[in-house]
Enzyme design. Structure first.
Site, mmCIF file in Angstrom:
data_model
loop_
_atom_site.group_PDB
_atom_site.id
_atom_site.type_symbol
_atom_site.label_atom_id
_atom_site.label_comp_id
_atom_site.label_asym_id
_atom_site.label_seq_id
_atom_site.Cartn_x
_atom_site.Cartn_y
_atom_site.Cartn_z
ATOM 1 N N CYS A 68 0.828 -1.206 0.000
ATOM 2 C CA CYS A 68 0.000 0.000 0.000
ATOM 3 C C CYS A 68 0.868 1.264 0.000
ATOM 4 O O CYS A 68 1.584 1.529 0.967
ATOM 5 C CB CYS A 68 -0.916 -0.029 1.224
ATOM 6 N N CYS A 71 0.096 3.744 2.808
ATOM 7 C CA CYS A 71 0.567 3.177 4.078
ATOM 8 C C CYS A 71 2.054 3.458 4.260
ATOM 9 O O CYS A 71 2.501 3.839 5.349
ATOM 10 C CB CYS A 71 0.337 1.666 4.126
#
Length: 146
Positions: A68, A71
């Protein structure tokens, strides 16, 4: 003297009882003797999540995954916040790929998702990454007092 609070050790995940006024006095775990505060997020999974989530010390959880992009961008912000949030809260990371049952339990539909847990209950949730100042503001506005 105030009521003792419970918190889990970031090393051995054993529960500790501690007077609230001792939180900022570099307390150590009664079991493993390591510091109860490390100034960094704790990696949690299914086996040790409940020890931290059910404690009196608020738990801020970053549900993330290695693939991600947002993230990865948010990770340094979260890590930096761990140093300033302690000893008012414990910050933890849960890899949704490794702990799929936790992601399902909390109905994580997008990542990063941030949760604040206190005494076993979810008290706040935020989807998406934030810049440092906004994340600090969110923490300030949502962290329960001890």
């Amino acid at each position: 003297m105030s009521e003792p609070i419970t918190l889990a050790c970031p090393h051995c995940h054993r529960r500790n009882r501690l007077a609230a006024e001792r939180l900022d006095q570099t307390p150590r775990c009664g079991a493993c003797k390591e510091s109860l505060f490390i100034g960094a997020p704790v990696d949690l999974g299914t086996a040790n999540f409940n020890a931290h989530a059910n404690a009196d010390l608020p738990l801020v959880v970053d549900f993330w995954a290695s693939w991600c992009g947002p993230c990865k961008q948010f990770a340094p912000v979260f890590t930096q916040a761990a140093g300033t949030a302690e000893p008012r809260a414990r910050l933890a990371k849960v890899d949704t790929e490794a702990a799929q049952e936790l992601a399902a339990r909390f109905a994580i539909r997008s990542i990063p998702t941030l949760l604040i847990m206190h005494k076993g209950k979810e008290v706040a949730r935020l989807n998406g990454a934030l810049p440092p100042a906004e994340f600090q503001r969110w923490l300030t506005n949502n962290l329960p007092g001890l």
